[in-house]
Design an enzyme around this catalytic site. Structure first.
Site, mmCIF file in Angstrom:
data_model
loop_
_atom_site.group_PDB
_atom_site.id
_atom_site.type_symbol
_atom_site.label_atom_id
_atom_site.label_comp_id
_atom_site.label_asym_id
_atom_site.label_seq_id
_atom_site.Cartn_x
_atom_site.Cartn_y
_atom_site.Cartn_z
ATOM 1 N N ASN A 88 -12.747 18.395 0.032
ATOM 2 C CA ASN A 88 -14.201 18.370 -0.141
ATOM 3 C C ASN A 88 -14.669 16.922 0.011
ATOM 4 O O ASN A 88 -13.885 15.997 -0.188
ATOM 5 C CB ASN A 88 -14.567 18.816 -1.551
ATOM 6 C CG ASN A 88 -14.551 20.318 -1.721
ATOM 7 O OD1 ASN A 88 -13.749 21.007 -1.113
ATOM 8 N ND2 ASN A 88 -15.435 20.801 -2.557
HETATM 9 CA CA CA Z 1 -16.094 24.779 -5.206
#
Ligand code: CA
Ligand code: CTP
Length: 224
Positions: A34
């Site tokens: 991420n």
């Molecule tokens: Ca997440």
């Protein structure tokens, strides 16, 4: 400051903070992750330490320095982050700020995956990572105060509240991370604090100020 002589409302309290992304290997040279700078989680860890807490920061791979005055455990993968957090229990306070990768590759390759001329790209079979906040929020050694974040691009309040309930948190700091907000990687943040008894909108402020205001909110639960 060389010496911080301010009040220490969290003296004698133990806090665990997660920060940064996790990296989930595809093979020895590639990973899934991420976006996360670690700025907000690191600022919170430093602030809780400034307020007197004994802080363990479990950080994924970031480029910013370790904050002063906290014990930092560096991890790569979500499962390592979960193990480090559970090993740090018991604690009074848990603040889960990390942008944990939701999925990992089911079987990471031991050797670099090579391109093969004329062949289709390799498929990636994903499996779900452990939810660290949810695990801590429902743990037998659950800290007295459990705080999470919710990175959303739409329906911020609704999605944040459902995370509060599902994960067993006392507060969720929900923010709109749509690209136009500049929050991802930037120095400023606009959060909606979702608690059991209602929501509160904090104005846009820098990530340091969010850390300070959260520090005051947390300290209010341990005074008197
Ligand atoms: Ca997440
Ligand atoms: N979190 C966690 N472990 C995970 C996923 C999320 O501890 N495997 C924590 C984050 O640190 C954050 C909160 O849960 O405090 C919410 O993370 P978020 O990614 O917004 O929520 P998810 O439950 O993963 O839902 P989705 O990504 O689908 O919105």
């Amino acid at each position: 400051a060389l010496l911080d002589t301010g009040p220490k409302p969290l003296a004698g309290r133990k806090a665990i903070v997660t920060s940064g992304p996790t990296h989930e290997p595809i093979d020895p040279v590639r990973y899934i992750a991420n976006r996360s700078s670690g700025k907000q989680g690191h600022a919170i860890a430093a602030e809780l330490a400034r307020l007197g807490a004994d802080v363990t920061l479990v950080s994924g791979p970031v480029t910013i320095p370790d904050p002063k005055g906290v014990v930092v455990i560096h991890v790569e993968r979500a499962e390592e982050m979960r193990d480090a957090v559970l090993a740090a229990l018991p604690a009074d306070i848990a603040v889960m700020v990390a942008a944990v990768a939701d999925w990992r590759v089911a079987t990471a390759a031991g050797n670099k995956i090579k391109k093969k001329p004329g062949e289709a790209p390799p498929p990636l079979l994903l499996t779900e990572n452990p939810d660290i906040l949810k695990t801590v929020g429902h743990h037998a050694k659950r800290p007295k105060l459990v705080v999470g974040f919710a990175a959303e691009t739409q329906n911020v309040a609704e999605n944040g509240r459902s995370k509060l309930e599902r994960k067993g948190a006392d507060y969720i700091l929900a923010n709109d991370v749509s690209p136009h907000t500049g929050i991802m990687g930037g120095d400023r943040n606009t959060v909606k604090v979702i608690g059991k008894s209602g929501d509160e909108d904090w104005p846009e402020m820098d990530k340091q100020a969010v850390a300070e205001r959260l520090g005051r909110l947390i300290a209010s639960h341990f005074s008197g």
